[in-house]
Design an enzyme around this catalytic site. Structure first.
Site, PDB file in Angstrom:
ATOM      1  N   PHE A 271       7.315  -2.584 -11.949  1.00  0.00           N
ATOM      2  CA  PHE A 271       8.184  -3.712 -12.257  1.00  0.00           C
ATOM      3  C   PHE A 271       7.461  -5.033 -12.003  1.00  0.00           C
ATOM      4  CE2 PHE A 271      10.648  -0.144 -10.471  1.00  0.00           C
ATOM      5  CZ  PHE A 271      11.323   0.245 -11.619  1.00  0.00           C
TER       6      PHE A 271
ATOM      7  N   THR B 144       0.113  -1.146   2.127  1.00  0.00           N
ATOM      8  CA  THR B 144       1.025  -0.176   2.752  1.00  0.00           C
ATOM      9  C   THR B 144       1.293   1.034   1.862  1.00  0.00           C
ATOM     10  OG1 THR B 144       2.024  -1.900   4.120  1.00  0.00           O
ATOM     11  CG2 THR B 144       3.280   0.131   3.818  1.00  0.00           C
TER      12      THR B 144
ATOM     13  N   GLU C 294       8.978   0.288   1.618  1.00  0.00           N
ATOM     14  CA  GLU C 294       8.370  -0.922   2.184  1.00  0.00           C
ATOM     15  C   GLU C 294       9.014  -2.184   1.617  1.00  0.00           C
ATOM     16  OE1 GLU C 294       4.181  -3.424   2.437  1.00  0.00           O
ATOM     17  OE2 GLU C 294       4.769  -2.341   0.632  1.00  0.00           O
TER      18      GLU C 294
ATOM     19  N   SER D 181      -2.463  -4.843   7.190  1.00  0.00           N
ATOM     20  CA  SER D 181      -1.532  -3.804   6.744  1.00  0.00           C
ATOM     21  C   SER D 181      -2.221  -2.494   6.382  1.00  0.00           C
ATOM     22  CB  SER D 181      -0.735  -4.300   5.539  1.00  0.00           C
ATOM     23  OG  SER D 181       0.085  -5.385   5.896  1.00  0.00           O
TER      24      SER D 181
ATOM     25  N   HIS E  32       3.312 -15.506   5.099  1.00  0.00           N
ATOM     26  CA  HIS E  32       1.991 -16.052   4.784  1.00  0.00           C
ATOM     27  C   HIS E  32       2.096 -17.428   4.131  1.00  0.00           C
ATOM     28  CE1 HIS E  32      -0.722 -12.904   5.967  1.00  0.00           C
ATOM     29  NE2 HIS E  32      -0.172 -11.988   5.187  1.00  0.00           N
TER      30      HIS E  32
ATOM     31  N   HIS F  78       2.941  -4.924  11.391  1.00  0.00           N
ATOM     32  CA  HIS F  78       2.398  -5.976  12.251  1.00  0.00           C
ATOM     33  C   HIS F  78       3.384  -7.121  12.290  1.00  0.00           C
ATOM     34  CE1 HIS F  78       1.639  -8.234   8.601  1.00  0.00           C
ATOM     35  NE2 HIS F  78       1.053  -7.153   8.096  1.00  0.00           N
TER      36      HIS F  78
END
Length: 529
Positions: A274, A176, A318, A111, A327, A365
């Protein structure tokens, strides 16, 4: 003329209505009608010329094409349809293209390098942020970093008087969002204690975010990662200075829960932190005032503030936890996060004037996830395939037939949930609760953390200059397009000319021609019903 258009629209709706209201039979007539409707959309595709006042870049982290497919089916099935025919909000955008995601030194990317390409227009190495490929990964050479530093859409916006913001469900210091404002040879140097002593002359990523906020380059920054900004004494990870206290001392508002975010009056600058690390997955999120806001809520608040700028803004949004769910081999969570990204996109579309706002939806990706095995139409996307009569099964213990999963991964932690090392066979997943939030899809071999995928990802676009995404592009093209369309890097990329009255008149004459063509097509289809 207006009455004619309304009459024609009504005629088209009536022409298509019988097939919609009756029990759907997907025969030749059905698909021809669907094709004509698709053709109508293509013929009337909006093309907006001139520069964009605002640019919004949505990044679904890890949202490869297969995730689009899975998520649209999942969305439809949650609405009690078969799912395959469903669409995500951005899939109705008029323009789309494909993006090549490789890093300059890796076939399959991460990323950091990909986000740098998206936000700066320059491809770079795996694991680095905001610097080009001349900077060595994981090496604090401050001279090389300064020489290889890259300006991003944030810098370009600031230089032209526009505001900039970032919204993410990951840590604000993660790859990102970090690529928007940081220059680092190592994406993991998020706070001072993350940097080895030998590399201590490099500035950590959280400090760089604070610096950019203080300089006025970032007006809104909302996400997770509170621990990277607070000292260990105050419950964080830092050993030097508490950056939350520092921001407050400079008159910059810091909020840490939904209630505080909703009470904001949209003045000044705002940093929202947060949660200590990444924000919660959407299905596990505390939705009370003392909990965490959703991605769509943060997007709304970001636009509420940035839209006060007379000159416009650039906003990065994002959906960072799509990636984390993949993952972990948790496909359900990945799809839920994708649907919350859709909510954020819809929220933005409700708030902006699309005639002056370029909206891009893409991914950095993909992932090593697949959807396979000949499931029947409407089969639960989280479910399995089992039809011995059609040889749709796998062999388990004692060579007994058993089902296999529609969604699976090439690698990851789910392997241990499904493969029995003692017998050397796969467990029978029909005995598992595959709709559970805790469930992990099967993986071919074990890794503690599933890997990315290397195939092209999609980009969808709507607004000024959206038509330029059509085709296959290097990932760095997105940054160049944002710079050109927003007229924020005119010296390097140029600026779209304002639309002329001649071109506008020519464009406005198309619908009449298209309408007559479509009327003829509908007539032919009804004649052959």
């Amino acid at each position: 003329m207006e009455a004619y258009r309304w009459a024609f629209t009504a005629f088209i709706l009536l022409a298509l209505l019988p097939g919609r209201l009756a029990a759907v039979i997907e025969d030749a007539t059905f698909w021809h009608r669907a094709g004509v409707e698709d053709l109508r959309r293509s013929l009337n595709k909006e093309r907006i010329e001139g520069p964009a006042k605002n640019v919004i870049i949505f990044v679904g982290d890890g949202m490869g094409v297969i995730t689009h497919t899975m998520s649209r089916i999942y969305k439809g099935q949650k609405l009690s349809s078969t799912g395959e025919e469903e669409e995500l909000a951005w899939e109705r955008f008029p323009y789309s293209g494909l993006i090549k995601t490789y890093n300059t030194d890796h076939q399959v990317s991460d990323s950091a390098g990909t986000a740098t390409a998206i936000l700066s227009g320059v491809k770079t190495s795996l694991g680095v942020l905001g610097v080009d490929s001349t900077v060595k990964y994981n090496s604090c050479d401050t001279t090389a970093i300064e020489r290889g530093r890259l300006d991003t859409v944030m810098d370009w916006a600031h230089s032209t008087g526009k505001l900039a913001g970032v919204v993410t469900t990951a840590r604000l210091t993660h790859a990102t969002p970090g690529a928007l404002y940081a220059k680092s040879p190592m994406r993991d140097w998020e706070c001072d204690t993350d940097i080895p002593e030998v590399h201590s002359s490099c500035e950590d990523i959280a400090s760089q975010l604070v610096n950019q906020v203080e300089k006025g380059k970032l007006t809104v920054a909302l996400g997770g990662g509170l621990s990277k900004f607070k000292t260990m004494k105050n419950g964080g990870s830092r050993s030097d200075e508490d950056l939350v206290d520092y921001l407050k001392s400079k008159g910059i508002k810091v909020v840490t829960n939904t209630g505080e975010l909703q009470e904001w009056d949209y003045t000044g600058q705002l940093v929202g932190l947060f949660g200590n690390s990444h924000m919660s997955y959407e299905v596990e999120r505390d939705t009370t005032d003392i909990g965490q806001p959703s991605l769509s809520e943060m997007t709304r608040q970001g636009i509420n503030r940035l839209s006060r700028s007379e000159k416009g803004y650039v906003l990065l949004v994002e959906a960072g936890r799509i990636d984390h769910a993949h993952h972990e081999n948790r496909a359900k969570f990945a799809m839920e996060e994708t649907l919350e990204l859709e909510n954020a996109v819809n929220a933005a579309l409700e708030m902006v004037d699309i005639e002056e706002t370029l909206v891009l939806v893409t991914a950095d990706h993909s992932h090593a996830v697949t959807m396979s095995g000949y499931p029947t139409r409407g089969n639960n996307i989280l479910g399995y395939v089992y039809d011995p009569a059609k040889n749709a099964f796998m062999l388990g213990q004692d060579n007994q037939s058993q089902p296999y999963q529609t969604i699976s991964y090439a690698n990851g932690p789910g392997h241990r949930d499904h493969f029995d090392d003692a017998s050397g066979t796969w467990r029978d997943l029909s005995q598992m609760d595959f709709t559970s939030n805790l469930y992990k899809q099967p993986a071919m071999f074990y890794l503690p953390y599933e890997t990315h995928g290397g195939e092209d990802v999609a980009v969808y676009a709507r607004g000024p200059q959206a038509h330029l995404v059509t085709g296959l592009h290097e990932q760095s093209f997105i940054g160049v397009l944002a710079g050109y369309a927003g007229c924020i890097n005119k010296n390097r990329f140029g600026c779209p000319p304002a639309p002329t009255s001649t071109s506008a008149a020519a464009t406005s004459s198309f619908p009449a021609v298209r309408s007559h063509f479509l009327l003829f097509m509908v007539f032919l289809i009804r004649t052959n019903c």
